[in-house]
Write a protein that holds these residues in place. Structure first.
Motif, PDB file in Angstrom:
ATOM      1  N   UNK A   1       0.823  -1.223   0.000  1.00  0.00           N
ATOM      2  CA  UNK A   1       0.000   0.000   0.000  1.00  0.00           C
ATOM      3  C   UNK A   1       0.854   1.268   0.000  1.00  0.00           C
ATOM      4  N   UNK A   2       2.111   1.174   0.432  1.00  0.00           N
ATOM      5  CA  UNK A   2       2.969   2.374   0.471  1.00  0.00           C
ATOM      6  C   UNK A   2       4.082   2.269  -0.574  1.00  0.00           C
ATOM      7  N   UNK A   3       3.777   1.561  -1.654  1.00  0.00           N
ATOM      8  CA  UNK A   3       4.742   1.289  -2.723  1.00  0.00           C
ATOM      9  C   UNK A   3       5.528   2.523  -3.191  1.00  0.00           C
ATOM     10  N   UNK A   4       4.879   3.699  -3.345  1.00  0.00           N
ATOM     11  CA  UNK A   4       5.661   4.849  -3.818  1.00  0.00           C
ATOM     12  C   UNK A   4       6.833   5.198  -2.889  1.00  0.00           C
ATOM     13  N   UNK A   5       6.705   4.830  -1.599  1.00  0.00           N
ATOM     14  CA  UNK A   5       7.771   5.155  -0.640  1.00  0.00           C
ATOM     15  C   UNK A   5       8.710   3.979  -0.401  1.00  0.00           C
TER      16      UNK A   5
ATOM     17  N   UNK B   1      12.827   3.058  11.237  1.00  0.00           N
ATOM     18  CA  UNK B   1      12.042   3.672  10.162  1.00  0.00           C
ATOM     19  C   UNK B   1      11.772   2.582   9.129  1.00  0.00           C
ATOM     20  N   UNK B   2      10.571   1.985   9.234  1.00  0.00           N
ATOM     21  CA  UNK B   2      10.288   0.760   8.474  1.00  0.00           C
ATOM     22  C   UNK B   2      10.239   0.965   6.963  1.00  0.00           C
ATOM     23  N   UNK B   3      10.009   2.218   6.526  1.00  0.00           N
ATOM     24  CA  UNK B   3      10.014   2.442   5.078  1.00  0.00           C
ATOM     25  C   UNK B   3      11.400   2.120   4.515  1.00  0.00           C
TER      26      UNK B   3
END
Ligand SMILES: NC(=O)c1ccc[n+]([C@@H]2O[C@H](COP(=O)([O-])OP(=O)(O)OC[C@H]3O[C@@H](n4cnc5c(N)ncnc54)[C@H](OP(=O)(O)O)[C@@H]3O)[C@@H](O)[C@H]2O)c1
Length: 313
Positions: free
Chosen positions: A50-54, A92-94
């Motif tokens: 869901x946060x693919x762009x990041x 920072x999991x991203x």
């Protein structure tokens, strides 16, 4: 070392154990032997893509933000930590998750673990408790005597929100299902609304603060339930909630969104109130590392009470 990773976006079954090199800490970083990780909905949102762009295509990816463990190496010379210190915090999991036997963390994102908890239990605290603290104290400026409604009061964020609201001496109305009425009462709620029977937005009563940690309401739906200078804070960073933040910047009632950041001062505050027994930590279930997939399947039922942890060592 053993690490738990996924090689493509998808279900909990994508999480596998692999062997990886132990990372090395740079200046202002520590190498931590991880005792446990705490699970959060953010983990599965990232894992599903869901946060693919990041997060892009940086695989294999470790999962989880929250960890507790022991300092085994200090990067640089002027650290405030020593080898053997027991710490808790959030990576920072991203960039990279905490699901490995050893991780590197920046010093500013962790603090000494609360002594009154087992080290593994401390992994349940950082993300959810800091979210509630930053939403209630910093954004909503919750103070003694104010009335706060907590929607989603039995989950990870909600259980900490009840405890922190009582520390700030507010009057708490908890919204939960019949399953968790006794839990939210034990945590100190003054009033409880069972959302399976009543919709709080259709009920009388106005609140200085509405903390929506479940996220199925928005500012437009709840604005009539706020006092004339009331604040609605959501944990859901979607366009509707950001638009409300913008739209209400010049009105007395506010719509806001919390985006948690790990801060050593906040972890220090949480350590203090946990050790003084003012803030209770609710851990529904602890899984061993070989059951990490089951742990995520359990979290993803969205029915957990308090927190779920996975013990690694
Ligand atoms: N923006 C940020 O920085 C930030 C930080 C942390 C979390 N979040 C987000 O906040 C949300 C909550 O996180 P969490 O860790 O507290 O989740 P969680 O622990 O998984 O929440 C589970 C709880 O939600 C309750 N629930 C389910 N449906 C509900 C409903 N319709 N109304 C009220 N409560 C309901 C369940 O209670 P019942 O079984 O009684 O229904 C259960 O106890 C997630 O979407 C998460 O991604 C955002």
């Amino acid at each position: 070392m053993k690490a738990y990773v996924y090689r493509k976006y998808g279900s909990p079954d994508e999480v596998k154990s692999i062997e990886r090199e132990v990372p090395s800490p740079k200046k202002n970083e520590l190498l931590i032997k991880v005792k446990a990780i705490g699970l959060n909905p953010l983990d599965y949102r990232i894992r599903r893509g869901s946060l693919r762009p990041f997060t892009n295509f940086n695989f294999p990816r470790q999962i989880a933000s929250d960890f507790s463990g022991e300092v085994v190496e200090v990067g640089g010379e002027n650290s405030s930590y020593n080898i053997g210190d027991l710490v808790y915090g959030m990576v920072f999991q991203l960039q990279s998750g905490a699901s490995a036997e050893y991780i590197v963390s920046k010093e500013e994102n962790l603090f000494h673990a609360p002594k009154s908890l087992k080290l593994e239990e401390a992994a349940s605290v950082p993300l959810a408790a800091q979210t509630s603290l930053q939403a209630l104290r910093d954004i909503a400026q919750l103070k003694k005597g104010m009335r706060v409604l907590i929607n989603g009061a039995s989950g990870g964020v909600g259980t900490f929100a009840i405890g922190l609201s009582k520390i700030f001496e507010a009057h708490v109305t908890a919204v939960t299902s019949f399953r968790n009425i006794s839990l939210v009462n034990e945590l100190g709620s003054d009033e409880v609304i069972d959302y399976t029977k009543n919709d709080f937005t259709q009920m009388k009563g106005s609140f200085d603060v509405i903390f929506d940690c479940w996220g199925n309401k928005n500012f437009n739906i709840v604005k009539d339930n706020l006092t004339s200078s009331g604040v609605y804070v959501s944990t859901i960073p979607n366009s509707k909630n950001f638009f409300s933040t913008f739209k209400t910047s010049f009105t007395s009632k506010k719509g806001k969104v919390v985006l948690v950041r790990s801060k050593k001062e906040d972890l220090a505050f949480l350590k203090k109130v946990i050790e003084s027994r003012e803030l209770k930590v609710v851990i529904e279930k602890s899984f061993s590392q070989d059951k990490i997939i089951e742990a995520y399947k359990h979290l993803e039922t969205k029915r957990t009470r308090g927190k779920v942890i996975v013990v690694l060592n």
